[in-house]
Design a protein around this motif. Sequence first.
Motif, short mmCIF file in Angstrom:
data_model
loop_
_atom_site.label_atom_id
_atom_site.label_comp_id
_atom_site.label_asym_id
_atom_site.label_seq_id
_atom_site.Cartn_x
_atom_site.Cartn_y
_atom_site.Cartn_z
N PHE A 9 0.84 -1.20 0.00
CA PHE A 9 0.00 0.00 0.00
C PHE A 9 0.88 1.26 0.00
N TYR A 10 1.93 1.28 0.85
CA TYR A 10 2.83 2.44 0.89
C TYR A 10 3.51 2.65 -0.46
N LYS A 11 3.96 1.54 -1.03
CA LYS A 11 4.66 1.63 -2.32
C LYS A 11 3.72 2.18 -3.39
N ASP A 12 2.47 1.67 -3.42
CA ASP A 12 1.49 2.11 -4.42
C ASP A 12 1.10 3.58 -4.27
N ASP A 28 -4.44 10.25 4.68
CA ASP A 28 -5.17 10.67 3.49
C ASP A 28 -5.29 9.52 2.48
N ALA A 29 -4.20 8.78 2.30
CA ALA A 29 -4.20 7.65 1.35
C ALA A 29 -5.21 6.58 1.78
N ASN A 63 7.45 2.95 9.05
CA ASN A 63 7.69 1.57 9.45
C ASN A 63 6.37 0.80 9.38
N GLU A 64 5.40 1.20 10.21
CA GLU A 64 4.07 0.58 10.17
C GLU A 64 3.08 1.49 10.86
#
Length: 385
Positions: free
Chosen positions: A114-117, A245-246, A268-269
């Motif tokens: 999710f972070y990467k996307d 927001d994401a 990190n998480e």
Amino acid sequence: MKNYFSSSFKLGVLGGGQLGRMLLTETQKLDIYTVILDGNSEAPCAQICNEFHQGDLLDFDTVYNFGKQVDLLTIEIENVNIDALDKLEAEGLTIYPKPKNLRIIQNKAAQKKFYKDHDIPTAPFNHYAYLEELKHSYENNIINFPFVWKSARFGYDGNGVKIVRSIEDLESLPTGECITEQLIPFKNELAVIVARNKQGEIKTYPVVEMEFHPEANQVEYVICPARIDEAVAKKAREVALKVADAFDFVGLLAVEMFQTENNEILVNEVAPRTHNSGHYSIEASYTNQFEQHLRSILNLPLGNTESKVAGIMVNLVGAEGYTGEVVYKNIEEILKVDGVTPHIYGKKTTKPFRKMGHVTIVNEDINEARKVAQQVKETIKVIAK
């Protein structure tokens, strides 16, 4: 506006641990009827909520049937049955945080993807469906020691996280789905709590700094404000806002981050709930995190997140070598010190490194507070009879 106060409204909470217990202080303040589900009949919330149900949080029917009895559902632990939440939401129950957010956050591999996307900075990682896959990667020189191994599911408080430095370390890992991350040299571990309500009002708490216990991989001290440069603090808050927001998040989101050697911020998480890094706020903030969680999920105006005073939280964990009925040794000694407030979580039995409570130290001067925190840590001991 719906009347939540001194009314027939029922707030359901999945989980009855210490986070739920501290939330109950705020629901009692506002006279909100609170119904708790937990697997343990002696959970910290059991004796003090309006209504307590014992049942398995990962069982579909248990969670579904519990949800049918309340007007709004929230969590204090993320390991819950998401399929049941999806069905409840489809049938019209309001659930915050949203089940779709929980589904991503429950799985560390899904969280990292999710972070990467969404272009959210995070440490480089690899995803493996099972341990054999990871071993093949090592044998084929795709991955090298040292690296950080994380179980994709059910890790908490340092469980499910290991630094792998050798083939022996690799052989001793559990067999299930996991991720590996590059071992990033960092200056600080930071956290920012973000609150957001349904109408999109959003606020961040000040950046906190976390000091970890080297063996237990558990937070030992949470320091607010973090002793970092203002430009780094600004960047950390901006990254935390981007994450919330994401997710289009509603509720309280704790974003844990690394500050690298060259002052980059890497996520990190996240935890989709009240969090250890916000406990200081009970004594130190205008609006503590538990009240803010209620304000955000009930779509009420958010409170002031600034601190009235510098605050440090010390975790009280079970001492090594002690298991059994809990005794808080030297608690009266720390009560003699100005600005010291203990919180005991109501767990009757202790075991090594189990979270049993915390102590907040407030002071005008953060460095003075840190000295007192050290004194508290060295004085109070969580032992057994």
